[in-house]
Design an enzyme around this catalytic site. Sequence first.
Site, PDB file in Angstrom:
ATOM      1  N   TYR A  48       6.324  16.837  12.447  1.00 42.03           N
ATOM      2  CA  TYR A  48       7.130  16.453  11.275  1.00 42.03           C
ATOM      3  C   TYR A  48       8.497  15.893  11.681  1.00 42.03           C
ATOM      4  O   TYR A  48       9.215  15.350  10.841  1.00 42.03           O
ATOM      5  CB  TYR A  48       7.350  17.640  10.317  1.00 42.03           C
ATOM      6  CG  TYR A  48       6.103  18.210   9.686  1.00 42.03           C
ATOM      7  CD1 TYR A  48       4.855  17.616   9.856  1.00 42.03           C
ATOM      8  CD2 TYR A  48       6.160  19.371   8.906  1.00 42.03           C
ATOM      9  CE1 TYR A  48       3.714  18.164   9.291  1.00 42.03           C
ATOM     10  CE2 TYR A  48       5.031  19.911   8.328  1.00 42.03           C
ATOM     11  CZ  TYR A  48       3.799  19.307   8.531  1.00 42.03           C
ATOM     12  OH  TYR A  48       2.682  19.860   7.957  1.00 42.03           O
ATOM     13  N   HIS A 106      -2.414  22.654  14.939  1.00 40.50           N
ATOM     14  CA  HIS A 106      -2.312  21.800  13.744  1.00 40.50           C
ATOM     15  C   HIS A 106      -3.683  21.279  13.283  1.00 40.50           C
ATOM     16  O   HIS A 106      -4.003  21.299  12.095  1.00 40.50           O
ATOM     17  CB  HIS A 106      -1.362  20.634  14.035  1.00 40.50           C
ATOM     18  CG  HIS A 106      -0.730  20.047  12.822  1.00 40.50           C
ATOM     19  ND1 HIS A 106       0.533  19.527  12.825  1.00 40.50           N
ATOM     20  CD2 HIS A 106      -1.182  19.894  11.557  1.00 40.50           C
ATOM     21  CE1 HIS A 106       0.829  19.081  11.610  1.00 40.50           C
ATOM     22  NE2 HIS A 106      -0.200  19.292  10.826  1.00 40.50           N
TER      23      HIS A 106
END
Length: 272
Positions: A48, A106
């Site tokens: 991110y 992830h």
Amino acid sequence: MKKIQLASGFSIPQIGLGTWLLTGRECFEAVSTALDFGYTLIDTAVSYDNEQDIGKAIEESGINRSDLFLTTKVWYQKLRTKDVIDQCNRSLDYLRTDYIDLLLIHWPNKYIPMRETFEGFEQLVEERKVRSAGISNFTIRHIQEAKKSTVLKLSVNQVEFHPFLYQKELLQYCNGNSISVMAYSPLGRGKVFHSELLKEIAEDKGAEVSQIVLAWLLRKNIIVIPKASSDEHLKANLDSMEIELSDHESSLIDSISENERIIKPSWAEFED
Ligand SMILES: NC(=O)c1ccc[n+]([C@@H]2O[C@H](COP(=O)([O-])OP(=O)(O)OC[C@H]3O[C@@H](n4cnc5c(N)ncnc54)[C@H](OP(=O)(O)O)[C@@H]3O)[C@@H](O)[C@H]2O)c1
């Protein structure tokens, strides 16, 4: 704030702030406001590119580290043992902390043996740099493989979960294996606001559609991490914990599911 006990023994707040696509000043401000409003769970990821903004907001808020729960994720192309450790060390530095509450894989990556990834996780837990280990975007088949690849208890599976993608079978499997489900894109990235049924229930209850959806998830003991940037949205989402749905309302929402997955990157390995 209600907390859920994880398989690791640690507890996690049931509502948190998602931060995907929040970066720079916008991220700093959203996290600062969220902490001010009483959020204590923040979800981020190496990918991110906002861990430094979050670290700054946390430090400037003055919140006690022990009152905060930080989740971050290692990227799917960097799942070799050394890469996992390097990313975690960088996250610790960026988030200005000496431990991550919950570290997630992830996305699964079939080209890197899970054992290699979990070796990194095990070292990090041993060194107390990570408290709880978890996974994200794992199907039942991936979880079965993960369970065989580590001695760690898997605390969380973070997956897309909202009324248009009610992953009932996966939820049951996770519940049966003491893995807490964390719903990402709980508002379907805005899609929920177009549902006539959700609008009707919200009107009946004198609540917002967002709150009805979050209450539906909370009722299933799911952890939710809606992303919000305005004060109004941040506050409304936190207040969803006050909403109680009846069995009837909840089962009406259960029946919406159109099995519609919004997040489908090219590397995803879903079975559906
Ligand atoms: N593990 C993964 O692969 C994965 C994938 C996707 C997401 N995630 C995590 O899950 C988090 C949440 O998912 P998401 O960001 O995809 O989408 P989401 O939370 O379902 O939706 C976010 C959108 O809803 C709006 N919103 C939030 N609260 C609202 C409210 N009360 N009323 C009206 N609109 C509202 C936000 O607007 P404003 O910003 O204007 O407030 C934003 O446009 C992410 O931020 C990330 O942390 C993880």
